[in-house]
Design a protein around this motif. Structure first.
Motif, PDB file in Angstrom:
ATOM      1  N   SER A  52      46.174  59.592  50.224  1.00 25.15           N
ATOM      2  CA  SER A  52      45.730  60.137  51.580  1.00 25.15           C
ATOM      3  C   SER A  52      44.257  59.841  51.779  1.00 25.15           C
ATOM      4  O   SER A  52      43.572  59.882  50.904  1.00 25.15           O
ATOM      5  N   PRO A  53      43.794  59.625  53.080  1.00 31.63           N
ATOM      6  CA  PRO A  53      42.258  59.455  53.307  1.00 31.63           C
ATOM      7  C   PRO A  53      41.482  60.600  52.666  1.00 31.63           C
ATOM      8  O   PRO A  53      40.464  60.454  51.984  1.00 31.63           O
ATOM      9  N   GLU A  54      41.885  61.791  53.081  1.00 32.35           N
ATOM     10  CA  GLU A  54      41.302  63.111  52.594  1.00 32.35           C
ATOM     11  C   GLU A  54      41.353  63.220  50.927  1.00 32.35           C
ATOM     12  O   GLU A  54      39.947  63.388  50.320  1.00 32.35           O
ATOM     13  N   ALA A  55      42.453  62.871  50.518  1.00 29.92           N
ATOM     14  CA  ALA A  55      42.323  62.871  49.022  1.00 29.92           C
ATOM     15  C   ALA A  55      41.661  61.810  48.320  1.00 29.92           C
ATOM     16  O   ALA A  55      41.023  61.957  47.127  1.00 29.92           O
ATOM     17  N   LYS A  56      41.460  60.686  48.847  1.00 30.67           N
ATOM     18  CA  LYS A  56      40.442  59.409  48.345  1.00 30.67           C
ATOM     19  C   LYS A  56      39.280  59.890  48.380  1.00 30.67           C
ATOM     20  O   LYS A  56      38.459  59.792  47.196  1.00 30.67           O
ATOM     21  N   LYS A  58      37.749  62.834  48.590  1.00 31.29           N
ATOM     22  CA  LYS A  58      37.598  64.060  47.790  1.00 31.29           C
ATOM     23  C   LYS A  58      37.487  63.633  46.194  1.00 31.29           C
ATOM     24  O   LYS A  58      36.712  64.122  45.622  1.00 31.29           O
ATOM     25  N   SER A 481      38.401  54.983  56.111  1.00 31.07           N
ATOM     26  CA  SER A 481      39.892  54.793  56.122  1.00 31.07           C
ATOM     27  C   SER A 481      40.337  54.341  57.438  1.00 31.07           C
ATOM     28  O   SER A 481      41.338  54.834  57.940  1.00 31.07           O
ATOM     29  N   ASP A 543      34.003  70.315  49.661  1.00 32.77           N
ATOM     30  CA  ASP A 543      34.328  70.093  51.248  1.00 32.77           C
ATOM     31  C   ASP A 543      33.828  69.119  52.097  1.00 32.77           C
ATOM     32  O   ASP A 543      33.035  68.541  51.615  1.00 32.77           O
ATOM     33  N   ILE A 544      34.868  67.939  52.229  1.00 32.94           N
ATOM     34  CA  ILE A 544      34.626  66.589  52.672  1.00 32.94           C
ATOM     35  C   ILE A 544      34.410  66.588  54.227  1.00 32.94           C
ATOM     36  O   ILE A 544      34.516  65.535  54.669  1.00 32.94           O
ATOM     37  N   SER A 545      34.157  67.781  54.772  1.00 28.87           N
ATOM     38  CA  SER A 545      34.308  67.635  56.431  1.00 28.87           C
ATOM     39  C   SER A 545      32.895  66.632  56.944  1.00 28.87           C
ATOM     40  O   SER A 545      32.719  66.425  57.984  1.00 28.87           O
ATOM     41  N   ILE A 549      35.552  60.394  58.258  1.00 32.39           N
ATOM     42  CA  ILE A 549      36.743  60.089  58.267  1.00 32.39           C
ATOM     43  C   ILE A 549      37.544  59.580  59.389  1.00 32.39           C
ATOM     44  O   ILE A 549      37.320  60.209  60.404  1.00 32.39           O
ATOM     45  N   TYR A 550      38.170  58.357  59.452  1.00 38.43           N
ATOM     46  CA  TYR A 550      38.797  57.864  60.987  1.00 38.43           C
ATOM     47  C   TYR A 550      37.734  57.680  61.899  1.00 38.43           C
ATOM     48  O   TYR A 550      37.996  57.466  63.246  1.00 38.43           O
TER      49      TYR A 550
END
Length: 581
Positions: A52-56, A58, A481, A543-545, A549-550
């Protein structure tokens, strides 16, 4: 122009997300970033999660954090100067001798290039072997002139006949003689190129070992007061050394095996036991063994040690020039598409080992049955239980057992058998039918196809995974992503030809984000700016905030323009409605 190039090289930019908007953050790239190993960058691209984009992102940030310590160690190695060569600065003003800098600078490009050079040298070595290697033939016996002169009874014709017989007689072929390169020029060329290969491969091995082993040593360290000793693993591994010495004394082990066997044992033990922090040994010897476990499992160290051992053995000992042929296997580790061949065997190694174990057990059972009933069909190769087992496994793995031992058939109708002989012949024939067919079905067909199926399925899965990752990288931006078509469409409105390349190489360059993580690690927290303080805390908390992303600046500008156009249209509509009223 020079000033622009300077700032373009050292001043980097990343897009970060704050309060729902994308902002540009500029920073000075640390000099440390020039010492990131190229192989580590390749590993990030190859191994980072794309679930997923978040997992990538991170996983990417965590790998960058782990890579910082490795890069710092690499830089320290690059700046290392031997004290014994400090006198060089008196002869070369301003010159500092740093032997490892050549291989580790600029993403270790020279280290990678030296690998290609070694492959080219290995190709030259094997070409020389192909051209010059031959079997020395014994010289034909010559009849001396003195012997011919003293034999006065022989006539002229008999002398001519004897000489013709001597010169036309073919020398006997000695199949036990060792092939050699008889041409002195080719032999010298082979030795010279082999020495060049060994020197360069040994330097590579030293550089890679110094790069990875100290980090592995630190990872195996833990507070000694809270951990138990692991003497069992230590003694089991160190016991290999006296075994190697004994085998070498009785000439049961070649020199290359004496060097490589302890390493193979370490590698095998490492597959069975990987030292983790919670199981780290606290005695010095066990910690050394634990470090060796981790280091020798690294492909970069193990393969270079293997090639150095092969080259050194071929240089020091005569009659083992065939070791040079193994040097060509380095091609499987250099090119990414060939690496899957090795992974297809190493990845399912546990399944393959268990399947082979079952196959060996089945063949052992067949050997026991053959030792009881079918010894005569082995033509003297089944006189003991050990020989019968070995021959059954050897013949069964090489080809079907029914084709390897003596063939049998039904009783011959033209022969007169008594009742006992007929029963024995029928019993032997029908027993062999069951023996051969069951072996063919269980071992040759099912067993071997299971082994090949595991390897082929693993290779296919690896190939599909690589293709899926390549397709994903070509169609989706790494950090944001975002789909390539959306980015290209937004970029065309701004007059940019390729929005995807613009994002990947300029606005959201993945390596710039790595350098930004390094920059925050290198900078004193007291000197952080407000955004840097916030981002550093988020990175620490995983934290990847803060990552866009997108979204990106291009899409944000497009949305702002669309909102402005919509607002203008709405204002015009309201104004027109007021006039109509």
């Amino acid at each position: 122009n020079r000033a622009y190039l300077f700032f373009d090289e050292w001043i980097k930019m990343v897009e970060v997300l704050a309060d729902g908007k994308v902002h540009d953050v500029f920073f000075r790239m640390p000099v440390l970033c020039h010492y990131v190993l190229g192989s580590e960058k390749d590993d990030i691209l190859t191994l980072v999660s794309i679930e997923s984009p978040e997992a990538k992102v991170k996983d990417f940030v965590n790998r960058c954090k782990d890579l910082y310590d490795m890069t710092l160690h690499t830089r320290n190695l690059s700046q290392w100067t031997p004290k014994a060569l400090g006198w060089l600065k008196f002869f070369f003003k301003g010159y500092t001798f740093r032997p490892l800098l050549f291989f580790l600078k600029q993403d270790s490009k020279n280290l990678v290039l030296s690998t290609y050079v070694n492959l080219f040298l290995a190709l030259i070595i094997n070409c020389l072997l192909f051209i010059g290697l031959e079997v020395p033939s014994p010289q034909a016996p010559e009849q001396s002139k003195a012997q011919l002169g003293n034999n006065s009874l022989n006539s002229t014709f008999s002398i001519i006949a004897n000489i013709t017989k001597v010169t036309t007689e073919k020398p006997k072929v000695d199949y036990h003689s060792i092939p050699q390169i008889l041409d002195p020029a080719l032999s010298l060329a082979l030795w010279s190129v082999g020495l060049m290969y060994f020197a360069l491969a040994f330097i590579q091995f030293v550089v890679v070992t110094l790069t990875y082993t100290p980090m592995d040593h630190e990872r195996t360290y833990i507070d000694s007061k809270t951990q138990d000793m692991r003497w069992l693993e230590t003694l089991a591994t160190m016991a290999v050394i006296p075994l190697v010495i004994v085998l070498r004394m009785f000439k049961l082990l070649h020199m290359s095996g004496a060097i490589g066997l302890p390493i193979v044992v370490l590698y095998t033990a490492g597959l069975c036991w990987t030292p983790e922090v919670s199981h780290c040994p606290r005695n010095i010897i066990a910690r050394f063994v634990a470090t060796a476990y981790v280091s020798i499992k690294r492909q970069a160290i193990f393969r270079r040690f293997f090639f150095v051992t092969m080259a050194m053995s071929a240089l020091l000992f005569k009659g083992v020039e065939y070791y040079y042929t193994f040097l060509l296997l380095d091609i499987m580790f250099i090119f990414d598409k060939l690496k899957n061949i090795i992974k297809a065997v190493t990845t399912p190694i546990e399944s393959l080992a268990l399947t082979m174990m079952v196959g060996v057990i089945l063949m052992y059972e067949y050997a026991v049955i053959a030792f009881f009933y079918y010894r005569q069909d082995y033509d003297g190769a089944c006189e003991s239980m050990g020989d019968c087992t070995l021959m059954t496994i050897y013949l069964g793995m090489r080809e079907d057992i029914g084709q390897s031992i003596k063939e049998v058939g039904p009783p011959d109708p033209n022969k007169n058998y008594n009742h006992t002989e007929l029963e024995q012949h029928n019993e032997h024939f029908y027993g062999r039918v069951v023996f051969d067919l069951s072996f063919f079905v269980l071992i040759t067909t099912i067993g071997m196809n299971i082994l090949f199926g595991i390897i082929v399925d693993t290779f296919g899965a690896l190939r599909d995974s690589v293709q899926e990752r390549e397709t994903y990288r070509k169609r989706t931006t790494f950090i944001g992503s975002m789909d390539r078509s959306d980015i290209d469409k937004a970029a065309r409105t701004e007059g940019i030809l390729s929005g995807f390349d613009y994002m990947e190489n300029d606005r959201q360059d993945k390596w710039n984000y790595m350098y930004f993580v390094f920059y925050l690690r290198r900078k004193d927290p007291i000197n952080y700016s407000g955004p840097e303080t916030r981002i550093n805390k988020l990175i620490h908390d995983e934290d990847i905030s803060w990552l866009p992303i997108y979204t990106c600046t291009l899409l944000q500008q497009q949305r702002e323009k669309a909102a402005a156009v919509a607002a203008q249209a709405e204002a015009k509509a309201e104004k027109a409605g007021g006039l109509n009223a």
